[in-house]
Design a protein around this motif. Structure first.
Motif, short mmCIF file in Angstrom:
data_model
loop_
_atom_site.label_atom_id
_atom_site.label_comp_id
_atom_site.label_asym_id
_atom_site.label_seq_id
_atom_site.Cartn_x
_atom_site.Cartn_y
_atom_site.Cartn_z
N TRP A 1 0.87 -1.18 0.00
CA TRP A 1 0.00 0.00 0.00
C TRP A 1 0.90 1.22 0.00
N ALA A 2 0.80 2.03 -1.06
CA ALA A 2 1.66 3.22 -1.19
C ALA A 2 0.85 4.50 -0.99
N GLY A 3 -0.28 4.39 -0.35
CA GLY A 3 -1.14 5.54 -0.10
C GLY A 3 -2.42 5.43 -0.90
N PRO A 4 -3.40 6.27 -0.58
CA PRO A 4 -4.68 6.21 -1.28
C PRO A 4 -4.48 6.30 -2.79
N GLY A 5 -5.01 5.31 -3.48
CA GLY A 5 -4.93 5.31 -4.94
C GLY A 5 -3.63 4.79 -5.52
N ASN A 6 -2.74 4.21 -4.70
CA ASN A 6 -1.46 3.69 -5.20
C ASN A 6 -1.08 2.39 -4.51
N ILE A 7 -0.80 1.37 -5.32
CA ILE A 7 -0.33 0.08 -4.82
C ILE A 7 0.86 -0.34 -5.69
N ILE A 8 1.91 -0.85 -5.05
CA ILE A 8 3.05 -1.40 -5.78
C ILE A 8 2.88 -2.91 -5.80
N LEU A 9 2.93 -3.51 -7.00
CA LEU A 9 2.82 -4.96 -7.16
C LEU A 9 4.16 -5.48 -7.67
N GLU A 10 4.78 -6.36 -6.89
CA GLU A 10 6.03 -7.00 -7.29
C GLU A 10 5.75 -8.49 -7.44
N PHE A 11 6.29 -9.11 -8.50
CA PHE A 11 5.91 -10.48 -8.81
C PHE A 11 7.05 -11.28 -9.40
N THR A 12 6.94 -12.59 -9.23
CA THR A 12 7.76 -13.58 -9.92
C THR A 12 6.86 -14.79 -10.13
N PHE A 13 6.74 -15.23 -11.38
CA PHE A 13 5.97 -16.44 -11.66
C PHE A 13 6.44 -17.05 -12.97
N THR A 14 6.11 -18.32 -13.15
CA THR A 14 6.47 -19.04 -14.37
C THR A 14 5.21 -19.32 -15.15
N ASP A 15 5.23 -18.98 -16.44
CA ASP A 15 4.09 -19.17 -17.33
C ASP A 15 4.61 -19.76 -18.63
N SER A 16 4.10 -20.92 -19.00
CA SER A 16 4.51 -21.60 -20.24
C SER A 16 6.03 -21.77 -20.30
N GLY A 17 6.63 -22.07 -19.16
CA GLY A 17 8.07 -22.30 -19.11
C GLY A 17 8.93 -21.04 -19.04
N THR A 18 8.31 -19.88 -19.08
CA THR A 18 9.04 -18.61 -19.03
C THR A 18 8.81 -17.94 -17.68
N THR A 19 9.90 -17.56 -17.01
CA THR A 19 9.79 -16.87 -15.73
C THR A 19 9.61 -15.38 -15.97
N GLN A 20 8.60 -14.83 -15.35
CA GLN A 20 8.29 -13.41 -15.42
C GLN A 20 8.58 -12.79 -14.05
N THR A 21 9.35 -11.72 -14.02
CA THR A 21 9.65 -11.00 -12.78
C THR A 21 9.52 -9.52 -13.05
N GLY A 22 8.91 -8.80 -12.14
CA GLY A 22 8.79 -7.36 -12.36
C GLY A 22 8.09 -6.62 -11.25
N ARG A 23 7.82 -5.38 -11.56
CA ARG A 23 7.20 -4.46 -10.61
C ARG A 23 6.24 -3.57 -11.38
#
Length: 158
Positions: free
Chosen positions: A125-147
């Motif tokens: 929670w970065a304040g009203p109206g703002n959320i930071i989403l950080e992720f790592t997951f594998t989809d179809s053999g490809t790892t996706q990481t980001g923010r």
């Protein structure tokens, strides 16, 4: 007379300690409430058109359905849910697994539906109206990481 002042001083000290304790509890509750009670909405990162997160919060738990695209450009949906917690810096976060679910189509529904953990997500929670989403997951053999920096999706906004 001195004993009376001593007892009054002790009473004031006890009252002040109780007051400060209640304030600290209220501040913690307010922070958690901001995320847990103010996040129900559609969220997106304007720099990544066509993707977003639907959040529903209730009783301190946040559920999310993240719609995005797989590496082969197919629509993809990932879900997550967990309690809001404070991190080491006092920020309100949800840290949990990301799941991909599989099952039959609605018309021919026949259980079971399966959920496979494919990665992890952290929402801050970065304040009203703002959320930071950080992720790592594998989809179809490809790892996706980001923010992603999410803002509320405004219907009818230019």
């Amino acid at each position: 007379m001195f004993k009376l002042f001593k007892n009054i001083g002790l009473a004031i000290l006890v009252i002040a300690a109780i007051f400060l304790f209640e304030i600290s509890k209220a501040r913690g509750a307010d922070l958690t409430t901001q995320f847990a009670e103010s996040s129900t909405d559609m969220w997106w990162d304007p720099s990544q058109d066509g993707m977003g997160v639907a959040l529903k919060s209730q009783n301190g738990t946040v559920f999310g359905a993240w719609y995005n695209y797989s590496p082969d450009n197919r629509p993809s949906f990932l879900t997550f849910a967990d309690k809001v917690k404070s991190d080491a810096n006092g920020r309100e976060t949800v840290v949990t697994n990301l799941y991909r679910t599989f099952g039959p189509p609605p018309k021919n529904f026949a259980p079971p539906v399966t959920a496979n953990a494919v990665g992890s997500v952290m929402l801050t929670w970065a304040g009203p109206g703002n959320i930071i989403l950080e992720f790592t997951f594998t989809d179809s053999g490809t790892t996706q990481t980001g923010r992603m920096s999410l803002v509320r999706f405004q219907l009818g906004a230019d």
